[in-house]
Write a protein that holds these residues in place. Structure first.
Motif, PDB file in Angstrom:
ATOM      1  N   PHE B 142       0.943  -0.940   0.034  1.00 19.44           N
ATOM      2  CA  PHE B 142      -0.042  -0.127   0.008  1.00 19.44           C
ATOM      3  C   PHE B 142       0.905   1.243  -0.162  1.00 19.44           C
ATOM      4  CE2 PHE B 142       0.484   0.073   4.550  1.00 19.44           C
ATOM      5  CZ  PHE B 142       0.664  -1.267   5.055  1.00 19.44           C
ATOM      6  N   CYS B 233      10.440  -7.102   7.415  1.00 25.73           N
ATOM      7  CA  CYS B 233      10.051  -5.838   7.443  1.00 25.73           C
ATOM      8  C   CYS B 233      11.305  -4.953   6.772  1.00 25.73           C
ATOM      9  CB  CYS B 233       9.695  -5.086   8.592  1.00 25.73           C
ATOM     10  SG  CYS B 233       9.258  -3.509   8.550  1.00 25.73           S
ATOM     11  N   PRO B 234      11.303  -4.172   6.013  1.00 24.17           N
ATOM     12  CA  PRO B 234      12.351  -3.240   5.454  1.00 24.17           C
ATOM     13  C   PRO B 234      12.777  -2.118   6.560  1.00 24.17           C
ATOM     14  CG  PRO B 234      10.503  -2.601   4.094  1.00 24.17           C
ATOM     15  CD  PRO B 234      10.234  -3.838   4.897  1.00 24.17           C
ATOM     16  N   LYS B 291       5.221   1.665  14.232  1.00 22.61           N
ATOM     17  CA  LYS B 291       5.439   1.710  12.791  1.00 22.61           C
ATOM     18  C   LYS B 291       4.285   3.015  12.508  1.00 22.61           C
ATOM     19  CE  LYS B 291       7.493  -1.800  11.809  1.00 22.61           C
ATOM     20  NZ  LYS B 291       8.961  -1.710  11.451  1.00 22.61           N
ATOM     21  N   CYS B 304       6.446   2.560   8.840  1.00 26.26           N
ATOM     22  CA  CYS B 304       5.931   1.758   7.869  1.00 26.26           C
ATOM     23  C   CYS B 304       6.044   2.327   6.309  1.00 26.26           C
ATOM     24  CB  CYS B 304       4.708   1.328   8.162  1.00 26.26           C
ATOM     25  SG  CYS B 304       3.848   0.435   6.949  1.00 26.26           S
ATOM     26  N   VAL B 305       6.477   1.906   5.494  1.00 26.87           N
ATOM     27  CA  VAL B 305       6.488   2.121   4.235  1.00 26.87           C
ATOM     28  C   VAL B 305       5.604   1.560   3.300  1.00 26.87           C
ATOM     29  CG1 VAL B 305       9.053   3.080   4.090  1.00 26.87           C
ATOM     30  CG2 VAL B 305       8.388   0.649   3.487  1.00 26.87           C
ATOM     31  N   GLY B 306       4.686   0.738   3.725  1.00 27.75           N
ATOM     32  CA  GLY B 306       3.646  -0.123   3.183  1.00 27.75           C
ATOM     33  C   GLY B 306       4.088  -1.190   2.279  1.00 27.75           C
ATOM     34  N   CYS B 307       5.001  -1.735   2.421  1.00 26.90           N
ATOM     35  CA  CYS B 307       5.360  -2.998   1.264  1.00 26.90           C
ATOM     36  C   CYS B 307       4.495  -4.039   1.325  1.00 26.90           C
ATOM     37  CB  CYS B 307       6.787  -3.390   1.633  1.00 26.90           C
ATOM     38  SG  CYS B 307       7.125  -4.282   3.273  1.00 26.90           S
ATOM     39  N   GLY B 308       3.659  -4.221   2.598  1.00 28.99           N
ATOM     40  CA  GLY B 308       3.078  -5.380   2.686  1.00 28.99           C
ATOM     41  C   GLY B 308       3.415  -6.825   2.917  1.00 28.99           C
ATOM     42  N   CYS B 310       4.738  -7.833   5.723  1.00 26.37           N
ATOM     43  CA  CYS B 310       4.296  -8.663   7.069  1.00 26.37           C
ATOM     44  C   CYS B 310       2.728  -9.254   6.857  1.00 26.37           C
ATOM     45  CB  CYS B 310       4.122  -7.501   8.042  1.00 26.37           C
ATOM     46  SG  CYS B 310       3.175  -6.043   7.743  1.00 26.37           S
ATOM     47  N   TYR B 320      -1.646  -6.589   9.081  1.00 30.51           N
ATOM     48  CA  TYR B 320      -1.322  -5.507   9.948  1.00 30.51           C
ATOM     49  C   TYR B 320      -2.166  -4.241   9.388  1.00 30.51           C
ATOM     50  CZ  TYR B 320       1.713  -1.596   9.945  1.00 30.51           C
ATOM     51  OH  TYR B 320       2.507  -0.028   9.767  1.00 30.51           O
TER      52      TYR B 320
END
Ligand code: HEM
Ligand code: SF4
Ligand code: SF4
Ligand code: SF4
Ligand code: SF4
Ligand code: SF4
Lengths: 327, 333
Positions: B142, B233-234, B291, B304-308, B310, B320
Motif C-alpha cells: 500500500f 520488514c524493511p 510503525k 512503515c513504508v507500506g510494502c505489505g 508483514c 497489519y
C-alpha cells in the motif's frame, strides 16, 4: 440355466463376491487416493445404472460399487475403461477392467499438495510405484505418507514409505529465537538445543520430520534439496500377529526403495507357501518363516545405498501374538 | 541519463558491473520456503539480469544487505579486541520504491539518531541503489497510501523488457558502464505504482490512551509471536547483543549483534528477570504503534513504508494493514 461363475477369475478382475447370492461389488483402485473429480461422476453413473446406488469409500482409497449383478460385469468393465485410462492404470487388455487385485492400491496421505507437514508429493510417488508393480496377483500392501505423523498408517503396511527431510542450517541467518527448538520439543522428538546462541541438532535423535523448518522465521533452517524417506517394513493387521512395521532404511532414496519392493516380489515368488489360500500369503509371514537374513539378501540385490542411508541390519518384530497365546 | 540496451548489452552491463560491484538482488531460492516444494525470494548475489526475480516482490527485504542478520562487532582475547574488516567491495542493491523509502528509515535510525553507527555506516557508504519498477504493483503493498510509491533518489533504474532493457542512470560513476556496453540514449521514466489493491488510512488520533483498546487483546489471542513480520520488514531495525565465548577456549570469543523481534519472547527481558511486554497483545500493540505513531512523533513521518510483506508472511493470517484501517475506523465512530 444355473449361474456358473469362475470366482477366482472374478476376484482377479477386481470384483468381489458378496454375502448375497448373485450379487457382487466392483472395486476401483485410485493410486495415491488422488483423482480428477470427473471420475466421481463416472462412479456415480455406474452405481446408479448397475449397482444399488451406494458406494463404499474403501480404507485403501478406492471405491467399491455395491449391489452389482454378476451378469453385468462385462458391461461394467466397459464403463470402467475411461476411469482406468484417466487414472493411468497399467492394463494388458483395454475394456477388460482391472487386470489384478492381489497387489493392493497404493494408498497415500494427502501429502505436500496440501499438508504443511508433508515432505513430498505422496500421490506422485504412489502413482510411480503403482506403475512399477501393478498388475500383480501377489498380496502386497504399500502406503506413502508425507511425514512421521504417518496419517496414511504406513507402518501397518508391508512397505511404509515415510517422508523425511534433512534440515539444512545456515547459522548466519539464525536469530536464536528458538522457535525450532520449541517446535521440535512440542511436536516432535526434542532433537535440538542451543549452544553459544546457535542451533545444534542431535543427528541420532532427529527423525527428519521437518517441523523445525516450518517454524523458522528467517529461513535459517531449510529443507534438503534431496528428498529422503524412511522405509518401514512388514507391518500388518490381521488375525494372527498384527504388528507395526520396523525401519529397514532411514534417510533412503526413492529409487532404492522401489528396487527393494521389486526385489521382494521375486523373493515372495521363490518362498511363498504352495498351500497359501488363494495364492496369497502376507510377506511378513514368509519372512518370519524364512528368516530376515535371507530376505535381506534378496531385498538388497543390486541396491547401492547413499552414504547417509542407515540400514538396519537386524530387525525383530513384536506386535500382538494371537497365534501363540500362553505359549 | 536514460538508455536503451539490447539483451546482449544488458548481460554485458551486468558482467562489467560485477567486476567492480557486488550486486545484491531478489533471487528465487528454490525449495527454501517454509513448506515442501515451496520457494522463497530473498536477497542473494547475482552477476546477470536473468538471476533476478523481476516480477515478484521479494519475501524478505533488502534489509539484510545493509544490516547483516548476524554481524560480528569485534573479536576478543584476554587483553585485545579486534574489529573485523568491513565490505571489501562496493555494492549495488536492487530494490523497489517502497524499499528505497525503507533505506531512509534505516539511515534515520543508524546514522542520524544521535550518532552514526560505525558498522552500518561503513556498509552504507559503499552501497548504491538500483530501482526496480512496479508497472504491475504487488498485491499486498500500500505504497500509494504511504506516499512511498515514487522513489526518485535512486542511483540507477533498470527494467528488462523482453529482448530489450531500459535504464535511467543518476550516478556519474555508473555512466561509463553504459558507454562501455554500447547503450543508446533514450528517455526512460521508471514504472511507478499508481494505485494499489490495498488502501490504508492511518489513524490520526493515536495516543497513550490507545493502549487500552480491545483490539490488541483480539490480535494478542491470534498472534503466536514468531517474529516473521519483523524479520521481513524493511524498516524494523532492532538488534540484540550476543557475547560468544568459544567452546575450546573460553578466554577468546566475539561479540555479535543479531536481529531481534519485539514479538518474540525475551525482547524486553532485563537483568533481574524483569520483562516489560509480557502478553502477545502488548507486543503487537507496540509494533503497530511503533510503525505508525511513536516513530512519527519523533521523526515526523511514519516508519512503515507500506510494502505489505508483514501481511504476506504472517502464518496466522494477521493483517497489519487491516489492523491500521480498523484503528482509523474506530476513530471515526
Ligand atoms: C529501575 C531499575 C532498572 C531499570 C528500569 C533498568 C532498565 C534497563 C533497561 C531498559 C536495560 C536495557 C535492556 C536492553 O537493552 O535489552 C537494562 C539493561 C541492563 N541492566 Fe538495568 N535496569 C534497572 C536496574 C538495574 C540494576 C539494579 C542492575 C544491576 C544490578 C541492572 C543491570 C543491567 C544490566 C547488566 C543490563 C544489560 C543487560 C543486557 O544488555 O542484556 N539494571 N536495564
Ligand atoms: S527435522 Fe529433526 S530437528 Fe527438525 S523438528 Fe524434526 S526431529 Fe526435530
Ligand atoms: S527458528 Fe530459525 S532463527 Fe530461530 S533459532 Fe531456530 S534456526 Fe535460528
Ligand atoms: S508496495 Fe508499491 S513500491 Fe513496494 S513493491 Fe509493492 S507496488 Fe512496488
Ligand atoms: S510494517 Fe509491514 S508493511 Fe510496513 S514496512 Fe514493515 S513489513 Fe512493510
Ligand atoms: S508474523 Fe503474525 S503471528 Fe508472527 S509475530 Fe507477526 S503478527 Fe504475530
Amino acid at each position: 440355466m444355473g449361474m456358473d461363475i469362475n470366482t477366482k477369475k472374478l476376484k482377479k478382475n477386481a470384483f468381489r463376491v458378496s454375502k448375497e447370492r448373485g450379487i457382487g461389488a466392483a472395486r476401483i483402485r485410485v493410486p495415491g487416493g488422488y483423482l480428477d473429480a470427473e471420475i466421481l461422476g463416472m462412479v456415480q453413473e455406474i452405481s446408479q445404472t448397475y449397482g444399488n446406488g451406494y458406494v463404499h469409500l474403501t480404507t485403501r482409497q478406492g471405491f467399491e460399487i455395491e449391489g452389482i449383478r454378476f451378469e453385468d460385469m462385462e458391461a461394467i468393465n466397459k464403463k470402467l475403461q475411461p476411469i482406468i485410462e484417466k487414472l493411468e492404470i497399467n492394463q494388458e487388455e483395454p475394456g477388460a477392467g482391472y487386470p489384478a487385485s492381489g497387489t493392493r492400491n497404493i494408498s497415500a496421505c494427502i501429502g505436500n499438495n496440501v499438508c504443511p507437514f508433508a515432505n513430498y508429493n505422496t500421490a506422485e510417488l504412489a502413482k510411480k510405484i503403482e506403475k512399477k508393480v501393478f498388475p500383480n496377483d501377489l498380496h502386497f500392501k504399500i502406503a506413502c505418507t508425507g511425514c512421521s505423523n504417518d496419517c496414511a498408517k504406513a507402518r501397518m503396511h508391508d512397505f511404509g514409505i515415510i517422508g523425511m527431510t534433512m534440515p539444512q542450517y545456515d547459522p548466519s541467518r539464525c536469530v536464536s529465537c528458538q522457535a525450532c527448538i520449541k517446535g521440535c520439543r512440542s511436536l516432535s522428538v526434542d532433537a535440538l538445543r542451543m549452544e553459544n546462541y546457535k542451533i545444534v541438532r542431535d543427528t541420532e535423535k532427529c527423525i527428519g520430520c521437518g517441523v523445525c523448518i516450518t517454524k523458522c522465521p528467517t529461513r535459517a533452517l531449510t529443507r534438503s534439496k534431496k528428498k529422503y524417506y524412511k522405509l518401514a517394513i512388514m507391518g500388518r493387521t490381521g488375525k494372527r500377529n498384527p504388528r507395526l512395521g520396523k525401519d529397514f532404511l532411514v534417510w533412503a532414496d526413492e529409487e532404492n526403495i522401489i528396487k527393494i519392493i521389486l526385489n521382494t516380489y521375486r523373493f515372495v515368488k521363490e518362498y511363498i507357501s504352495p498351500n497359501a489360500p488363494g495364492g496369497k500369503e502376507h510377506i511378513g509371514y514368509i519372512i518370519d518363516r524364512v528368516g530376515f537374513e535371507e530376505y535381506k539378501k534378496w531385498a538388497l540385490d543390486g541396491v547401492e545405498l547413499m552414504p547417509e542411508t542407515i540400514l538396519n541390519d537386524c530387525i525383530y518384530w513384536d506386535g500382538i501374538h494371537f497365534d501363540n497365546q500362553g505359549k | 541519463m536514460g538508455y536503451q540496451l539490447t539483451k546482449t548489452q544488458m548481460d554485458e552491463l551486468f558482467r562489467e558491473l560485477s567486476e567492480t560491484y557486488d550486486l545484491y538482488a531478489p533471487v528465487l531460492m528454490k525449495g527454501e520456503g517454509c513448506f515442501s516444494e515451496t520457494d522463497v525470494v530473498r536477497y542473494g548475489k547475482v552477476t546477470s539480469p536473468d538471476e533476478i526475480v523481476w516480477d515478484r516482490k521479494s519475501d524478505y527485504s533488502y534489509k539484510e544487505t545493509l544490516l547483516p542478520i548476524n554481524e560480528t562487532l569485534f573479536y576478543f582475547t584476554e587483553d585485545t579486541a579486534s574489529v573485523p574488516q568491513g565490505p571489501k567491495r562496493d555494492r549495488l542493491v536492487f530494490l523497489r520504491s517502497c524499499d528505497l523509502y525503507g533505506v531512509k528509515r534505516l539511515d534515520e535510525i543508524y546514522l542520524k539518531n544521535g550518532f552514526s553507527d560505525y558498522y552500518y555506516a561503513r556498509i552504507r557508504e559503499r552501497t548504491k541503489f538500483v530501482l526496480m519498477g512496479c508497472g504491475t504493483p504487488c498485491k499486498s503493498g500500500f505504497c500509494v497510501s504511504m506516499g512511498t510509491n515514487r522513489a526518485e533518489n535512486y542511483d540507477l533504474y533498470i527494467k528488462p523488457d523482453g529482448e530489450l532493457g531500459y535504464a535511467d542512470c543518476r550516478c556519474g560513476e555508473l555512466e561509463e558502464y553504459f558507454r562501455k556496453a554500447g547503450a543508446v540514449e533514450a528517455r526512460v521514466v521508471p514504472d511507478y505504482a499508481e494505485e494499489n489493491r490495498e488502501q490504508v488510512t492511518l489513524p490520526k488520533k493515536l495516543s497513550n490512551e490507545s493502549f487500552t483498546r480491545e483490539i490488541w487483546n483480539e490480535y494478542g489471542a491470534r498472534c503466536i509471536g514468531c517474529g516473521r513480520c519483523n524479520f521481513v520488514c524493511p524498516t524494523c531495525t532492532c538488534f540484540t547483543m550476543q557475547d560468544v565465548f568459544y567452546r575450546d577456549n573460553e578466554k577468546a570469543g566475539e561479540r555479535r549483534r543479531v536481529w531481534a523481534s519485539c514479538q518474540v519472547d525475551g525482547y524486553t527481558d532485563i537483568a533481574g528477570g524483569i520483562s516489560f511486554r509480557k502478553t502477545q497483545g502488548e507486543r503487537f500493540r507496540f509494533k503497530v504503534m511503533h510503525k505508525i505513531y511513536d516513530y512519527e512523533k519523533r521523526f515526523g513521518y511514519p516508519m512503515c513504508v507500506g510494502c505489505g510483506r508483514c501481511d504476506d508472511v504472517c502464518p496466522e493470517y494477521i493483517s497489519y494493514s487491516n489492523c491500521i484501517n480498523r484503528l482509523a475506523k474506530e476513530e471515526e465512530e
